[in-house]
Design a protein around this motif. Sequence first.
Motif, PDB file in Angstrom:
ATOM      1  N   ALA A   1       0.824  -1.203   0.000  1.00  0.00           N
ATOM      2  CA  ALA A   1       0.000   0.000   0.000  1.00  0.00           C
ATOM      3  C   ALA A   1       0.863   1.260   0.000  1.00  0.00           C
ATOM      4  CB  ALA A   1      -0.930  -0.010   1.209  1.00  0.00           C
ATOM      5  N   GLY A   2       0.618   2.114  -0.969  1.00  0.00           N
ATOM      6  CA  GLY A   2       1.371   3.355  -1.122  1.00  0.00           C
ATOM      7  C   GLY A   2       2.371   3.305  -2.248  1.00  0.00           C
ATOM      8  N   ASP A   3       2.847   2.110  -2.604  1.00  0.00           N
ATOM      9  CA  ASP A   3       3.770   2.017  -3.743  1.00  0.00           C
ATOM     10  C   ASP A   3       3.077   2.447  -5.024  1.00  0.00           C
ATOM     11  OD1 ASP A   3       5.814   1.158  -2.155  1.00  0.00           O
ATOM     12  OD2 ASP A   3       5.836  -0.910  -2.870  1.00  0.00           O
ATOM     13  N   GLU A   4       1.763   2.180  -5.118  1.00  0.00           N
ATOM     14  CA  GLU A   4       1.018   2.584  -6.311  1.00  0.00           C
ATOM     15  C   GLU A   4       0.857   4.100  -6.396  1.00  0.00           C
ATOM     16  OE1 GLU A   4      -2.338   1.999  -3.252  1.00  0.00           O
ATOM     17  OE2 GLU A   4      -0.267   1.350  -3.597  1.00  0.00           O
ATOM     18  N   LEU A   5       1.195   4.807  -5.315  1.00  0.00           N
ATOM     19  CA  LEU A   5       1.144   6.264  -5.288  1.00  0.00           C
ATOM     20  C   LEU A   5       2.536   6.878  -5.344  1.00  0.00           C
ATOM     21  CD1 LEU A   5      -1.540   6.594  -2.470  1.00  0.00           C
ATOM     22  CD2 LEU A   5      -1.916   6.684  -4.944  1.00  0.00           C
ATOM     23  N   GLY A   6       3.545   6.024  -5.486  1.00  0.00           N
ATOM     24  CA  GLY A   6       4.921   6.507  -5.588  1.00  0.00           C
ATOM     25  C   GLY A   6       5.528   6.953  -4.280  1.00  0.00           C
ATOM     26  N   LEU A   7       5.009   6.478  -3.144  1.00  0.00           N
ATOM     27  CA  LEU A   7       5.578   6.882  -1.853  1.00  0.00           C
ATOM     28  C   LEU A   7       7.047   6.487  -1.765  1.00  0.00           C
ATOM     29  CD1 LEU A   7       2.837   6.126   0.813  1.00  0.00           C
ATOM     30  CD2 LEU A   7       3.144   8.150  -0.616  1.00  0.00           C
ATOM     31  N   GLU A   8       7.817   7.323  -1.103  1.00  0.00           N
ATOM     32  CA  GLU A   8       9.234   7.049  -0.880  1.00  0.00           C
ATOM     33  C   GLU A   8       9.518   7.030   0.615  1.00  0.00           C
ATOM     34  OE1 GLU A   8      12.126   8.972  -3.443  1.00  0.00           O
ATOM     35  OE2 GLU A   8      10.492   9.913  -4.572  1.00  0.00           O
ATOM     36  N   ALA A   9      10.391   6.126   1.053  1.00  0.00           N
ATOM     37  CA  ALA A   9      10.765   6.032   2.460  1.00  0.00           C
ATOM     38  C   ALA A   9      11.887   5.022   2.607  1.00  0.00           C
ATOM     39  CB  ALA A   9       9.579   5.612   3.322  1.00  0.00           C
ATOM     40  N   VAL A  10      12.707   5.228   3.627  1.00  0.00           N
ATOM     41  CA  VAL A  10      13.847   4.363   3.895  1.00  0.00           C
ATOM     42  C   VAL A  10      13.607   3.562   5.164  1.00  0.00           C
ATOM     43  CG1 VAL A  10      16.319   4.302   4.440  1.00  0.00           C
ATOM     44  CG2 VAL A  10      15.448   5.938   2.749  1.00  0.00           C
ATOM     45  N   LYS A  11      13.858   2.272   5.085  1.00  0.00           N
ATOM     46  CA  LYS A  11      13.860   1.400   6.277  1.00  0.00           C
ATOM     47  C   LYS A  11      15.176   1.625   7.010  1.00  0.00           C
ATOM     48  CE  LYS A  11      13.881  -2.688   8.625  1.00  0.00           C
ATOM     49  NZ  LYS A  11      12.909  -3.192   9.599  1.00  0.00           N
ATOM     50  N   GLU A  12      15.106   1.904   8.303  1.00  0.00           N
ATOM     51  CA  GLU A  12      16.310   2.126   9.101  1.00  0.00           C
ATOM     52  C   GLU A  12      16.405   1.106  10.214  1.00  0.00           C
ATOM     53  OE1 GLU A  12      16.987   6.196  10.307  1.00  0.00           O
ATOM     54  OE2 GLU A  12      15.633   6.922   8.749  1.00  0.00           O
ATOM     55  N   GLU A  13      17.627   0.700  10.515  1.00  0.00           N
ATOM     56  CA  GLU A  13      17.851  -0.298  11.565  1.00  0.00           C
ATOM     57  C   GLU A  13      18.022   0.398  12.910  1.00  0.00           C
ATOM     58  OE1 GLU A  13      17.443  -3.426  11.133  1.00  0.00           O
ATOM     59  OE2 GLU A  13      17.198  -3.243   8.961  1.00  0.00           O
ATOM     60  N   ARG A  14      16.917   0.815  13.463  1.00  0.00           N
ATOM     61  CA  ARG A  14      16.899   1.478  14.775  1.00  0.00           C
ATOM     62  C   ARG A  14      15.491   1.379  15.329  1.00  0.00           C
ATOM     63  NH1 ARG A  14      14.092   6.104  14.261  1.00  0.00           N
ATOM     64  NH2 ARG A  14      13.944   7.066  12.200  1.00  0.00           N
ATOM     65  N   TRP A  15      15.302   1.699  16.610  1.00  0.00           N
ATOM     66  CA  TRP A  15      13.970   1.724  17.194  1.00  0.00           C
ATOM     67  C   TRP A  15      13.168   2.824  16.510  1.00  0.00           C
ATOM     68  CZ3 TRP A  15      10.425  -0.922  19.242  1.00  0.00           C
ATOM     69  CH2 TRP A  15       9.394  -0.358  19.981  1.00  0.00           C
ATOM     70  N   GLY A  16      12.045   2.452  15.946  1.00  0.00           N
ATOM     71  CA  GLY A  16      11.254   3.403  15.182  1.00  0.00           C
ATOM     72  C   GLY A  16      11.672   3.505  13.732  1.00  0.00           C
ATOM     73  N   GLY A  17      12.621   2.663  13.319  1.00  0.00           N
ATOM     74  CA  GLY A  17      13.129   2.740  11.957  1.00  0.00           C
ATOM     75  C   GLY A  17      12.168   2.248  10.893  1.00  0.00           C
ATOM     76  N   ASP A  18      11.054   1.646  11.315  1.00  0.00           N
ATOM     77  CA  ASP A  18      10.025   1.200  10.366  1.00  0.00           C
ATOM     78  C   ASP A  18       8.940   2.254  10.140  1.00  0.00           C
ATOM     79  OD1 ASP A  18      11.097  -1.401   9.962  1.00  0.00           O
ATOM     80  OD2 ASP A  18      10.241  -2.038  11.873  1.00  0.00           O
ATOM     81  N   ASP A  19       8.941   3.296  10.938  1.00  0.00           N
ATOM     82  CA  ASP A  19       7.827   4.251  10.906  1.00  0.00           C
ATOM     83  C   ASP A  19       7.619   4.844   9.514  1.00  0.00           C
ATOM     84  OD1 ASP A  19       7.680   3.725  13.583  1.00  0.00           O
ATOM     85  OD2 ASP A  19       8.220   5.731  14.259  1.00  0.00           O
TER      86      ASP A  19
END
Length: 436
Positions: A307-325
Amino acid sequence: MRDPEHWSLSAMWWHVYPLGFTGAQIRDRDDPEGEPIVHRLPRLESWLDHVVELGLNGIALGPVFESTTHGYDTTDHFRIDPRLGDDADFDRLIAAAHERGIRVLLDGVFNHVGREHPAFRAALADPGSDEAALFQLGAGGDAEVFEGHEALVALDHGGDAAAELVTRVMLHWLDRGIDGWRLDAAYSVPSEFWARVLPAVREQHADAWFLGEVIHGEYAEIVESSTMDAVTQYELWQGIWHSLAERNLFELEHAIGRHNALLATFVPYTFLGNHDVTRIATSVGRDLVPHALAVLCTVAGIPSVYAGDELGLEAVKEERWGGDDAIRPEFPERPTPADELDDATRSTLDLHRTLIAIRRRHPWLTRAHTDVVVVENGTIVLRTATADAAIVTALNVTDAAVRLPVADATQLLAGDGELAGDRVALPPHGWATLSS
């Protein structure tokens, strides 16, 4: 191998992480059990028509059961998380989905539970209790945990208690109307456990579909030994995004060869994104999203759109607490009308609708092998075919215009190529999907 007529082989999924999608707070909670119910699940209902308009016919839900934080630290497998709603909200969502011909997959977190799970607290209080049989407790009361995460207590999959619990949970929600299960962290659970539980569940729900989250390993062997129907195709995901990002399409050729070999045993679940990885538009750049999606929609598999890839959303997965937000954001109450979207977002949405429609019109693609016609570092031509039909996808990730062979293709279906005889002309960073 499932019967060719089984519903799963015509399924195409929209994958959603409900806690993030609906704006639920996913940080620590003082009293999860006493938290008031907030009816957020109806927000998902308002997006079901969007799913249908995309051309998809399934929603794969992330965790919806009561948990302490992010949904994977379950505290009650039989209760909808109060941050999402209650049983009535869930029943309405299932009914609304099925009314539209949309199947529903639930996320089954059966490798571990949260440390606040009542059974684990009972086990710590009394190591001789019935609940203690669910866990692997050491002499000092220490418990096995999942991949070093102290908040995630592993179940003991060698005993009867865990098998009985998982069977009851699966049957409970299948009885309530869901169509199947995604088995979270299935790679951490012995195949013998699944081979014991899944046949017992199928005795009452023969039509249910079981997808295992498996990252590494011999996928075909895992499917056969576990009796799962499919596993997540991380090898192809890696091959698609990394080959595009690194401009090394030989990596994609290798991944497709491995992918073809799996089809003799099962049809894999294919994807470009999920709740655990950097968004595809970020990984490859927005100009190469069409290339990635063209591969997803024209090679074998059971495809999923996060969900959201079809809208071109961009975001980075980070290896930290809260890194999935960032990769699990809140969505609006309902989809934005197309005429209110910016040009880039509308273009990405249209791209998804076009390529998913091509997939829908050629259902044989689900199980067909793909041949690599030509490949160089920056160009590749793929031909997915049966004896009677073929789809050809040509990709150019270089900064120069190219002309590529199209095998026997005679019609341009999508993309920015120009077909001339037995060649397709592609501009820099161009692509084309064609048919014979």
